[in-house]
Write a protein that holds these residues in place. Structure first.
Motif, mmCIF file in Angstrom:
data_model
loop_
_atom_site.group_PDB
_atom_site.id
_atom_site.type_symbol
_atom_site.label_atom_id
_atom_site.label_comp_id
_atom_site.label_asym_id
_atom_site.label_seq_id
_atom_site.Cartn_x
_atom_site.Cartn_y
_atom_site.Cartn_z
ATOM 1 N N ILE A 32 61.846 135.584 36.232
ATOM 2 C CA ILE A 32 63.151 135.312 35.657
ATOM 3 C C ILE A 32 63.851 136.638 35.382
ATOM 4 O O ILE A 32 63.217 137.703 35.435
ATOM 5 C CB ILE A 32 63.035 134.496 34.350
ATOM 6 C CG1 ILE A 32 62.092 135.203 33.370
ATOM 7 C CG2 ILE A 32 62.569 133.082 34.616
ATOM 8 C CD1 ILE A 32 61.958 134.514 32.046
ATOM 9 N N ASP A 33 65.144 136.589 35.079
ATOM 10 C CA ASP A 33 65.904 137.799 34.773
ATOM 11 C C ASP A 33 66.534 137.665 33.386
ATOM 12 O O ASP A 33 67.692 137.253 33.249
ATOM 13 C CB ASP A 33 66.982 138.044 35.822
ATOM 14 C CG ASP A 33 67.697 139.372 35.612
ATOM 15 O OD1 ASP A 33 67.296 140.106 34.692
ATOM 16 O OD2 ASP A 33 68.641 139.670 36.365
ATOM 17 N N PRO A 34 65.771 138.005 32.334
ATOM 18 C CA PRO A 34 66.292 137.848 30.970
ATOM 19 C C PRO A 34 67.276 138.954 30.581
ATOM 20 O O PRO A 34 67.873 138.890 29.508
ATOM 21 C CB PRO A 34 65.034 137.922 30.112
ATOM 22 C CG PRO A 34 64.122 138.811 30.883
ATOM 23 C CD PRO A 34 64.399 138.523 32.340
ATOM 24 N N PHE A 35 67.453 139.963 31.438
ATOM 25 C CA PHE A 35 68.319 141.092 31.111
ATOM 26 C C PHE A 35 69.622 141.092 31.928
ATOM 27 O O PHE A 35 70.378 142.061 31.885
ATOM 28 C CB PHE A 35 67.575 142.407 31.352
ATOM 29 C CG PHE A 35 66.215 142.472 30.703
ATOM 30 C CD1 PHE A 35 66.087 142.430 29.322
ATOM 31 C CD2 PHE A 35 65.064 142.538 31.469
ATOM 32 C CE1 PHE A 35 64.839 142.487 28.720
ATOM 33 C CE2 PHE A 35 63.812 142.596 30.879
ATOM 34 C CZ PHE A 35 63.697 142.559 29.500
ATOM 35 N N HIS A 110 78.222 133.484 23.412
ATOM 36 C CA HIS A 110 77.525 133.116 24.645
ATOM 37 C C HIS A 110 78.047 131.792 25.174
ATOM 38 O O HIS A 110 78.787 131.068 24.493
ATOM 39 C CB HIS A 110 76.026 132.992 24.380
ATOM 40 C CG HIS A 110 75.686 131.870 23.443
ATOM 41 N ND1 HIS A 110 75.799 131.997 22.074
ATOM 42 C CD2 HIS A 110 75.258 130.588 23.662
ATOM 43 C CE1 HIS A 110 75.452 130.868 21.494
ATOM 44 N NE2 HIS A 110 75.125 129.993 22.432
ATOM 45 N N VAL A 111 77.636 131.463 26.392
ATOM 46 C CA VAL A 111 77.929 130.164 26.993
ATOM 47 C C VAL A 111 76.692 129.296 26.862
ATOM 48 O O VAL A 111 75.599 129.678 27.294
ATOM 49 C CB VAL A 111 78.318 130.312 28.478
ATOM 50 C CG1 VAL A 111 78.516 128.936 29.112
ATOM 51 C CG2 VAL A 111 79.581 131.151 28.626
ATOM 52 N N LEU A 137 69.478 134.802 26.160
ATOM 53 C CA LEU A 137 70.052 134.754 24.825
ATOM 54 C C LEU A 137 68.995 135.077 23.769
ATOM 55 O O LEU A 137 69.304 135.658 22.729
ATOM 56 C CB LEU A 137 70.661 133.376 24.558
ATOM 57 C CG LEU A 137 71.443 133.236 23.249
ATOM 58 C CD1 LEU A 137 72.568 134.260 23.170
ATOM 59 C CD2 LEU A 137 72.000 131.818 23.093
ATOM 60 N N THR A 138 67.751 134.729 24.045
ATOM 61 C CA THR A 138 66.669 135.069 23.125
ATOM 62 C C THR A 138 66.520 136.578 23.018
ATOM 63 O O THR A 138 66.415 137.139 21.926
ATOM 64 C CB THR A 138 65.340 134.436 23.583
ATOM 65 O OG1 THR A 138 65.484 133.015 23.619
ATOM 66 C CG2 THR A 138 64.210 134.798 22.638
#
Length: 453
Positions: A32-35, A110-111, A137-138
């Protein structure tokens, strides 16, 4: 907790096996890409910070397991556990900081990933960040609250946690008092227990064994992680290719991680941590200022202590230890922390200075003595006696444990101050500690203080 388990075992195992085997196993990781598109992030400090997230995931567990381990209800699609693990720049220390899932947080604009609505900054409980905006968002919320730059993100659910503990052959935990939780089905007596995956899940999920709630649960999670590290480093997993393969496949089959945490990073980090032991790790929970901070529309939240939490996260940014690393003497685990017990010492012999000697020795192991010992009415006692109000019987047992051979004598109406009448048999004080007797400014402890060993 579950993510921390995954992280610890993965990097440690990689050190003993090498790049080739890991290269074939990390393809099972869900990337995943959390950044993505993140701006205005904190300045990077020293060392490496990993955000470890445990998610519900009960929808992946069989119906039989759901019934046996009290996992009823629908999955919440939220973070059940959030931890920051800081690996020091010299790879000689890992600092684990638990963030209460009910922590008061200010969600950044945020969305919403569910409705598509644009939200302005608003207060929430921190675990709501995952439900509204997933890993990204976390990460944003945690960085905004801590000003600690997150380098990597790892996420694991119930299934991986249970299966991994089973593949390891179970993990040992010990407790100084009975633990019973009707919500999870946990039922452990005093002593040492070997837990399988489902039982371990009950242990780290339990929130109703006492009045400590989620904070007590996090302390048990930290003890479990320390025991798991001890099991992994002492059981030969790192040097047994077959065992490592089985553990790694179980772990990595349901892990979600950022793209940057790949084979090279795992092997490099694991090689540096080859000699990792429970004492190399330290555990704490972010300092709390208000355990029940009311917020309109949200309910009761956990408010961090602003000054202490800032110093804690500054220590992470500066790559500084959180716990006092010093040689520690063995101590007997007791039910009540000595720091909570008030004691008045009486010299019941004709030996001059005995009262002061006993008072000093008890204070040295943490008891809150009066520092002003007195002479007893009778000065011919052969045996040492602990006098206590029955309402403080647990404290009395702790005090008697520290005084070998002492006799317990209940005295109705005595009040909260326990009395020690030192007799001629006094030879010294044994060191005692409670399971959750945290020390230092941040309440941090090293792994060897909270594991069974």
């Amino acid at each position: 907790m579950r993510t921390a388990t995954t992280f610890s075992v993965t990097v440690l195992a990689a050190a003993g096996i090498g790049h080739a085997l890991v290269s074939g196993l990390d393809t099972g990781i869900d990337r995943i890409d959390p950044f993505k598109d993140m701006k205005n992030r904190p300045v990077a400090g020293h060392g490496m910070n990993v955000l470890l997230v445990g998610t519900d995931g009960r929808d992946k567990i069989t119906e039989a397991e759901r019934q046996k381990y009290r996992l009823g209800g629908s999955p919440c699609h939220c973070t059940d556990t959030i931890m920051i693990v800081h690996i020091s720049a010299d790879h000689e220390r890992a600092s684990v900081v638990s963030l209460p899932r009910d922590s008061y947080a200010m969600m950044p604009p945020h969305v919403d990933q569910n409705s598509g609505d644009q939200h302005h900054a608003h207060p929430v409980k921190i675990n709501a960040a995952y439900a509204e905006g997933g890993p990204q968002l976390t990460v944003r919320t945690v960085e905004n609250m801590t000003h600690v730059k997150i380098d990597h993100y790892l996420e694991v659910d119930f299934t991986s946690f249970m299966k991994t503990v089973d593949v390891l052959g179970g993990v040992e935990v010990c407790t100084a008092r009975p633990l019973k939780d009707s919500y999870t089905g946990l039922d452990l007596g005093v002593g040492t227990h070997q837990l399988n995956g489902g039982e371990a899940l009950q242990y780290v999920r339990a929130r109703h064994t006492d009045g400590a709630g989620d904070l007590g649960r996090m302390q048990r999670q930290q003890r479990f992680l320390a025991s798991l590290i001890s099991k992994t480093t002492s059981s030969g997993v790192l040097l047994n290719p077959v065992k490592f393969r089985d553990v790694a496949r179980t772990l990595l089959g349901s892990v979600r991680a950022d793209q940057g945490f790949g084979t090279n990073e795992m092997v490099e980090l694991a090689g540096a941590m080859r000699k990792f032991t429970p004492r190399s790790s330290e555990f704490t929970t972010v300092p709390v200022g208000d355990i029940s901070y009311p917020v309109k529309g949200i309910g009761s939240t956990v408010k961090w202590d602003p000054a202490k939490s800032e110093r804690l996260f500054q220590a992470l940014r500066d790559d500084q230890p959180l716990a006092a690393h010093r040689n520690r003497k063995k101590a007997i685990v007791v039910d009540v922390s000595p720091q909570q017990i008030r004691v008045q010492v009486e010299n019941a012999t004709m030996t001059a200075g005995l009262g002061k000697k006993v008072d000093t020795a008890l204070r040295g192991t943490g008891f809150r003595t009066s520092r002003v010992p007195v002479n007893a009415d009778s000065r011919l006692a052969k045996g040492t006696v602990v006098l206590f109000d029955p309402r403080w019987d647990r404290s009395a047992k702790t005090l008697a444990t520290a005084l070998p051979g002492a006799q317990l004598v209940p005295v109705n109406g005595q009040g909260p101050v326990l009395k020690v009448r030192a007799g001629a048999d006094f030879t010294g004080v044994r060191r005692v500690r409670a399971e959750d007797a945290y020390q230092g400014e941040f309440g941090a402890v090293t792994g060897d203080e909270v594991s069974c060993a």
